[in-house]
Design an enzyme around this catalytic site. Structure first.
Site, PDB file in Angstrom:
ATOM      1  N   LYS A 106       0.869  -1.192   0.000  1.00 41.92           N
ATOM      2  CA  LYS A 106       0.000   0.000   0.000  1.00 41.92           C
ATOM      3  C   LYS A 106       0.896   1.230   0.000  1.00 41.92           C
ATOM      4  O   LYS A 106       2.018   1.180   0.522  1.00 41.92           O
ATOM      5  CB  LYS A 106      -0.879   0.027   1.264  1.00 41.92           C
TER       6      LYS A 106
HETATM    7  P1  NAD Z   1     -12.833   7.569  -3.263  1.00 40.89           P
HETATM    8  O1  NAD Z   1     -11.841   8.597  -2.882  1.00 40.89           O
HETATM    9  O2  NAD Z   1     -13.230   7.427  -4.698  1.00 40.89           O
HETATM   10  O3  NAD Z   1     -14.200   7.804  -2.423  1.00 40.89           O
HETATM   11  C1  NAD Z   1     -14.230   7.857  -1.040  1.00 40.89           C
HETATM   12  C2  NAD Z   1     -15.624   8.296  -0.636  1.00 40.89           C
HETATM   13  O4  NAD Z   1     -15.755   8.234   0.783  1.00 40.89           O
HETATM   14  C3  NAD Z   1     -15.951   9.739  -1.025  1.00 40.89           C
HETATM   15  O5  NAD Z   1     -17.288   9.805  -1.465  1.00 40.89           O
HETATM   16  C4  NAD Z   1     -15.814  10.490   0.302  1.00 40.89           C
HETATM   17  O6  NAD Z   1     -16.619  11.643   0.350  1.00 40.89           O
HETATM   18  C5  NAD Z   1     -16.307   9.435   1.247  1.00 40.89           C
HETATM   19  N1  NAD Z   1     -15.914   9.645   2.636  1.00 40.89           N
HETATM   20  C6  NAD Z   1     -14.718  10.027   3.136  1.00 40.89           C
HETATM   21  N2  NAD Z   1     -14.797  10.112   4.472  1.00 40.89           N
HETATM   22  C7  NAD Z   1     -16.055   9.752   4.810  1.00 40.89           C
HETATM   23  C8  NAD Z   1     -16.755   9.633   6.026  1.00 40.89           C
HETATM   24  N3  NAD Z   1     -16.181   9.924   7.194  1.00 40.89           N
HETATM   25  N4  NAD Z   1     -18.032   9.205   5.967  1.00 40.89           N
HETATM   26  C9  NAD Z   1     -18.637   8.940   4.791  1.00 40.89           C
HETATM   27  N5  NAD Z   1     -18.029   9.045   3.631  1.00 40.89           N
HETATM   28  C10 NAD Z   1     -16.762   9.455   3.634  1.00 40.89           C
HETATM   29  O7  NAD Z   1     -12.290   6.181  -2.687  1.00 40.89           O
HETATM   30  P2  NAD Z   1     -12.660   4.713  -3.155  1.00 40.89           P
HETATM   31  O8  NAD Z   1     -11.653   4.282  -4.152  1.00 40.89           O
HETATM   32  O9  NAD Z   1     -14.100   4.629  -3.449  1.00 40.89           O
HETATM   33  O10 NAD Z   1     -12.360   3.889  -1.823  1.00 40.89           O
HETATM   34  C11 NAD Z   1     -13.325   3.746  -0.776  1.00 40.89           C
HETATM   35  C12 NAD Z   1     -12.900   2.602   0.126  1.00 40.89           C
HETATM   36  O11 NAD Z   1     -12.827   1.398  -0.652  1.00 40.89           O
HETATM   37  C13 NAD Z   1     -11.539   2.748   0.782  1.00 40.89           C
HETATM   38  O12 NAD Z   1     -11.578   2.151   2.048  1.00 40.89           O
HETATM   39  C14 NAD Z   1     -10.623   1.960  -0.135  1.00 40.89           C
HETATM   40  O13 NAD Z   1      -9.447   1.508   0.526  1.00 40.89           O
HETATM   41  C15 NAD Z   1     -11.544   0.815  -0.498  1.00 40.89           C
HETATM   42  N6  NAD Z   1     -11.189   0.106  -1.737  1.00 40.89           N
HETATM   43  C16 NAD Z   1     -11.067   0.775  -2.913  1.00 40.89           C
HETATM   44  C17 NAD Z   1     -10.753   0.066  -4.065  1.00 40.89           C
HETATM   45  C18 NAD Z   1     -10.684   0.724  -5.422  1.00 40.89           C
HETATM   46  O14 NAD Z   1     -10.528   0.000  -6.417  1.00 40.89           O
HETATM   47  N7  NAD Z   1     -10.834   2.028  -5.536  1.00 40.89           N
HETATM   48  C19 NAD Z   1     -10.537  -1.317  -4.003  1.00 40.89           C
HETATM   49  C20 NAD Z   1     -10.681  -1.965  -2.773  1.00 40.89           C
HETATM   50  C21 NAD Z   1     -11.019  -1.240  -1.658  1.00 40.89           C
END
Ligand code: NAD
Length: 417
Positions: A106
């Site tokens: 990461k």
């Molecule tokens: P992103 O930056 O596209 O979106 C994150 C979202 O979470 C945004 O809408 C933001 O406003 C919201 N957010 C932030 N803090 C918040 C809070 N306190 N309460 C509610 N909403 C909040 O990120 P993403 O890529 O969608 O990732 C989201 C999660 O999924 C993370 O934990 C990430 O590690 C995990 N993840 C992402 C991927 C990927 O392919 N992008 C893969 C596996 C896991």
């Protein structure tokens, strides 16, 4: 960035539970409890106003026994090396649970990108990649998007890495735009996989996914796509939120319209008037059948797990529920699909992207989605079987599979020299 939850302690406690089931050798357990490499960098960026700002970044590689390390890069003001290490460890188990030939890594930069211009974010990205370049490579460690980064960030990473190596290296990063070696279906992959997991879990507990009422926390890549696909597959999205707050309507929200109008615009969803405005924490406790936390870690803890009304919790985010929450859910009969299975769709299609890049041979979207669904269903079935064999919950069952595969590879390879 996790509500004060110590996610590294949480990841190590999860490992200890699995190690106990597996009767893992003490030495082997201590190998798996530590990251193999942690790189901390400080680097300057000249801002648009001419001032120099120094940023802190990390790249942590947890374990490479099963293949090159793989994991996203996060841009967020509250990251640190401990959280990045926990996320790298979860990547190791995730790749092993879905049986793709990667270890876990990461990366992160402590930055609030809302304070920077696009040009400043590009410069920050190029300099960060230059600093961590010594540990990256298509055969050694391959980044991908995570919170605060996207396909454009990956394009800058690929270009920077390629410039430094004198030739184009598409396989050095995944989640790239299609026109430069990205894969069809990658943008949707994590959300799509989350919904496959939700449908499998619904089948398992005898709930009809068609008509199920769903709340999604987080409206970024994972949350917005999961909500959209859930709606396409017959579920009713009753609540969504982003970092600013949430909206709820028990009769359903028009997800497609909300995604088109507000996705990626922090706070935008609160502009939708035909819904009750709720805080982020209130949303988690509203009435629904399925809750998908898809934002950040440490959201459901001993403080609020008891108030969750959903019968199914599908972890779209990494580490959204603490171990205390797991125990409360087990007592209440809430069925939880853990992050290392539920959100594995992203790394699965990242793997497909990497394979396509290495072969310079690209697949159609149907093929990508079909292969993704097959791996998700197969992995769910394997974890379901492990749950029955070990008479335990889904998180422990998934960890048992993941940790065992990594431990077995480590033993087979032997400890060098
Ligand atoms: P992103 O930056 O596209 O979106 C994150 C979202 O979470 C945004 O809408 C933001 O406003 C919201 N957010 C932030 N803090 C918040 C809070 N306190 N309460 C509610 N909403 C909040 O990120 P993403 O890529 O969608 O990732 C989201 C999660 O999924 C993370 O934990 C990430 O590690 C995990 N993840 C992402 C991927 C990927 O392919 N992008 C893969 C596996 C896991």
């Amino acid at each position: 960035m996790s509500n004060q939850v110590d996610v590294l302690a949480m990841a190590r406690e999860q490992l200890a539970v699995a190690a106990n089931y597996l009767d893992l050798d003490k030495g082997l357990h201590s190998v798996l409890a530590q990251p193999m490499r942690q790189l901390i960098v400080h680097f300057p960026v000249v801002l648009d106003n001419g001032e120099v700002q120094v940023f802190e970044g990390y790249r942590v590689q947890h374990n490479s026994a099963r293949g090159p390390t793989k994991g996203g890069i996060r841009y967020h003001p509250h990251v640190d090396v401990h959280e990045t290490t926990a996320l790298a460890m979860w990547m190791t188990w995730k790749c092993a649970v879905v049986n793709i030939p990667y270890g876990g890594a990461k990366g992160a930069v402590k930055v609030d990108t809302k304070q920077l211009s696009r040009r400043e974010i590009e410069k920050l990205t190029r300099r960060y990649v230059t600093e961590i370049n010594i540990v990256l490579g298509e055969r050694s460690d391959i980044p991908a998007p995570d919170i605060g980064t996207n396909a454009q960030t990956m394009a800058w990473i690929m270009d920077t890495f390629s410039m430094q190596h004198g030739h184009t290296v598409p396989g050095c990063v995944t989640g790239k735009p299609i026109e430069m070696g990205g894969s069809q279906g990658r943008v949707e992959a994590t959300g799509r996989g989350v919904i496959v997991a939700a449908e499998e879990a619904a089948r398992f507990i005898g709930m009809n996914f068609n008509g199920a009422r769903v709340i999604v926390q987080g409206f970024g890549n994972v949350g917005s796509i999961a909500a959209k696909i859930a709606e396409e597959n017959g579920a009713i999205i009753v609540g969504i939120s982003d970092a600013i707050g949430g909206i709820y309507n028990g009769k359903g929200l028009p997800v497609r319209e909300l995604v088109e109008r507000y996705s990626g615009r922090e706070g935008g969803i609160r502009g939708y008037k035909d819904a009750q405005q709720v805080s982020n924490s209130e949303l988690l406790e509203m009435d629904c059948d399925i809750l998908i936390p898809a934002a950040i870690s440490g959201q459901i803890t001993r403080e609020n797990a008891d108030k969750v009304k959903a019968r199914l919790v599908i972890e779209g985010a990494n580490g959204p529920c603490t171990l205390d929450a797991d125990r409360i859910f087990a007592d209440k009969g809430v069925f939880l699909v853990p992050d290392i299975l539920a959100n594995a769709g992203g790394v699965i299609v990242s793997y497909f992207e990497w394979v396509q890049d290495l072969q310079n041979f690209f697949w159609e979207e149907n093929e990508v989605n079909g292969k993704l669904t097959k791996i998700m269903k197969h992995s769910f079935a394997a974890v379901e079987a492990s749950m029955r064999t070990h008479k335990t919950d889904m998180r422990t069952a998934a960890l048992i599979i993941g940790v065992k595969r990594v431990a077995d590879a480590t033993v087979r390879r032997g400890i060098f020299p």
